[in-house]
Design a protein around this motif. Structure first.
Motif, PDB file in Angstrom:
ATOM      1  N   THR A  11      63.666  29.443  35.520  1.00 27.89           N
ATOM      2  CA  THR A  11      63.715  30.360  34.388  1.00 27.89           C
ATOM      3  C   THR A  11      62.795  29.891  33.273  1.00 27.89           C
ATOM      4  N   SER A  12      62.817  28.580  32.992  1.00 24.03           N
ATOM      5  CA  SER A  12      61.959  28.035  31.949  1.00 24.03           C
ATOM      6  C   SER A  12      60.499  28.263  32.289  1.00 24.03           C
ATOM      7  N   HIS A  13      60.139  28.025  33.569  1.00 21.02           N
ATOM      8  CA  HIS A  13      58.760  28.212  34.000  1.00 21.02           C
ATOM      9  C   HIS A  13      58.373  29.681  33.867  1.00 21.02           C
ATOM     10  N   ASP A  14      59.272  30.582  34.270  1.00 25.05           N
ATOM     11  CA  ASP A  14      58.973  32.004  34.175  1.00 25.05           C
ATOM     12  C   ASP A  14      58.791  32.414  32.724  1.00 25.05           C
ATOM     13  N   ASP A  15      59.599  31.839  31.812  1.00 23.59           N
ATOM     14  CA  ASP A  15      59.473  32.151  30.402  1.00 23.59           C
ATOM     15  C   ASP A  15      58.097  31.729  29.867  1.00 23.59           C
ATOM     16  N   THR A  16      57.623  30.587  30.307  1.00 22.03           N
ATOM     17  CA  THR A  16      56.316  30.127  29.858  1.00 22.03           C
ATOM     18  C   THR A  16      55.226  31.084  30.320  1.00 22.03           C
ATOM     19  N   LEU A  17      55.313  31.520  31.565  1.00 21.64           N
ATOM     20  CA  LEU A  17      54.323  32.452  32.077  1.00 21.64           C
ATOM     21  C   LEU A  17      54.425  33.794  31.352  1.00 21.64           C
ATOM     22  N   THR A  18      55.650  34.219  31.056  1.00 25.77           N
ATOM     23  CA  THR A  18      55.843  35.465  30.308  1.00 25.77           C
ATOM     24  C   THR A  18      55.210  35.358  28.926  1.00 25.77           C
ATOM     25  N   LEU A  19      55.423  34.218  28.258  1.00 20.56           N
ATOM     26  CA  LEU A  19      54.822  33.995  26.944  1.00 20.56           C
ATOM     27  C   LEU A  19      53.305  34.000  27.042  1.00 20.56           C
ATOM     28  N   LEU A  20      52.784  33.435  28.112  1.00 22.01           N
ATOM     29  CA  LEU A  20      51.346  33.402  28.328  1.00 22.01           C
ATOM     30  C   LEU A  20      50.777  34.816  28.392  1.00 22.01           C
ATOM     31  N   PHE A  21      51.416  35.685  29.180  1.00 23.29           N
ATOM     32  CA  PHE A  21      50.941  37.062  29.302  1.00 23.29           C
ATOM     33  C   PHE A  21      51.168  37.842  28.006  1.00 23.29           C
ATOM     34  N   LEU A  22      52.250  37.550  27.288  1.00 27.88           N
ATOM     35  CA  LEU A  22      52.526  38.233  26.022  1.00 27.88           C
ATOM     36  C   LEU A  22      51.432  37.944  25.000  1.00 27.88           C
ATOM     37  N   CYS A  23      51.020  36.697  24.910  1.00 32.13           N
ATOM     38  CA  CYS A  23      49.979  36.320  23.958  1.00 32.13           C
ATOM     39  C   CYS A  23      48.628  36.947  24.310  1.00 32.13           C
ATOM     40  N   CYS A  24      48.479  37.368  25.545  1.00 32.14           N
ATOM     41  CA  CYS A  24      47.247  38.025  25.981  1.00 32.14           C
ATOM     42  C   CYS A  24      47.413  39.550  25.952  1.00 32.14           C
ATOM     43  N   HIS A  25      48.213  40.036  25.025  1.00 32.76           N
ATOM     44  CA  HIS A  25      48.484  41.475  24.882  1.00 32.76           C
ATOM     45  C   HIS A  25      47.179  42.232  24.608  1.00 32.76           C
TER      46      HIS A  25
END
Length: 328
Positions: A11-25
């Motif tokens: 879950t933590s790893h998925d959150d990091t990847l989600t944050l990564l894609f969010l910042c690349c909005h």
């Protein structure tokens, strides 16, 4: 019921990847996407990000602040985009991971030459993206580049933390497992995917990895790869690295002539790496006094303590050599 360790980590790893894609909005400009992601995901300071972009720190601080405001105004949600939304953000995601790895492998400031936490995180996230997009050539190319570069890390520092240049490294200490994995990725992606900049950089790293000794390096092949890279993804850093390869093939004067084109580039003109590479090529050309001055100039410009020590040591070595020559 409490989540198990594996589930919590995933879950933590998925959150990091989600944050990564969010910042690349897509509401952000590419430069703002990069800056915000390096700050939020990579944990880099504003000063470190500014140095990576070759811009003043104040400019970068404004860019990050505006990016946060745009993200909020766009009503972005904390969730990974649907697969069809990945391509629009992927280029920036890869660039962020590339810069994150570079900052870890060659820290631009501070007392340490290497930040293993950043290189490990960059490789971990790139592996995750590769699992999501196994057929993307540039994702595979970036992962290969990281692995092949990180393979040299055990030989890059002396026990006291001093830098060891590539030509002087003990190659028996290079991580062969990483080299084999990275080389396999290069062969696979070059054989089937459209050519991209990360694949070319990985191919260059693979050529270095293939040489058992520094003198066995196929510089002609490296120069040819840099020529192609300069054509499809030109940048002052590519020109800087290409100049070294050209010097190894055609002589130091050819490399110095190529460096001259960077003197008018505001992004690179005051950078310590330009002064350091010029000093190295001047030394190869036999102009030891100019090389010594160049190393001292580079030492003054760098914010990295290990790099400064290395550059000062190079200058001192040349000063001793020229002094001894004058006495004979």
């Amino acid at each position: 019921m409490e989540p198990g360790a594996d589930e919590a980590t995933r879950t933590s790893h998925d959150d990091t990847l989600t944050l990564l894609f969010l910042c690349c909005h897509p509401a952000l400009t590419p430069s703002s996407q990069l800056a915000l992601t390096l700050r939020a995901v990579g944990g880099l300071t504003t000063a470190e990000i500014a140095r990576a972009f070759l811009v003043p720190e104040a400019t970068m601080a404004q860019r990050i602040s505006r990016a946060k405001q745009r993200i909020r105004a766009a009503g972005a949600r904390f969730e990974q985009p649907a697969p069809e939304g990945w391509p629009a953000r992927l280029r920036v995601v890869l660039h962020v991971l590339y810069l994150l790895f570079n900052e870890g492998y060659a820290a631009t400031s501070g007392p340490e030459a290497v930040r293993v936490d950043l290189t490990a995180e960059a490789i971990r996230l790139t592996r995750m993206v590769h699992r999501l997009l196994p057929d993307d050539g540039e994702v595979a190319g970036l992962l290969a580049l990281m692995l092949l570069t990180d393979a040299r890390r055990p030989a890059r520092l002396t026990p006291d933390g001093s830098l060891v240049p590539l030509a002087e490294q003990d190659r028996s200490r290079w991580d062969q497992q990483l080299i084999e994995e990275g080389t396999a990725l290069v062969r696979d992606t070059l054989s089937r995917a459209p050519l991209g900049s990360y694949q070319l950089q990985a191919a260059i790293a693979a050529v270095h990895a293939e040489a058992r000794r520094a003198e066995d390096t196929d510089w002609a092949q490296i120069a040819a790869l840099y020529r192609l890279l300069d054509r499809i993804a030109p940048s002052p850093v590519v020109t800087l690295n290409r100049a070294v390869a050209v010097a190894m093939v055609d002589g130091p004067k050819a490399g110095l002539d190529m460096l001259a084109s960077l003197d008018a580039d505001e992004r690179m003109a005051g950078h310590h790496r330009l002064a350091a590479v010029r000093a190295y090529l001047l030394e190869l050309a036999g102009d030891l006094r100019a090389a010594e001055a160049g190393y001292r100039e580079a030492a003054r410009r760098t914010a990295s303590a290990p790099e400064r020590r290395y550059l000062e040591a190079q200058a001192a070595r040349l000063a001793k050599t020229t002094g001894e020559e004058e006495r004979t």
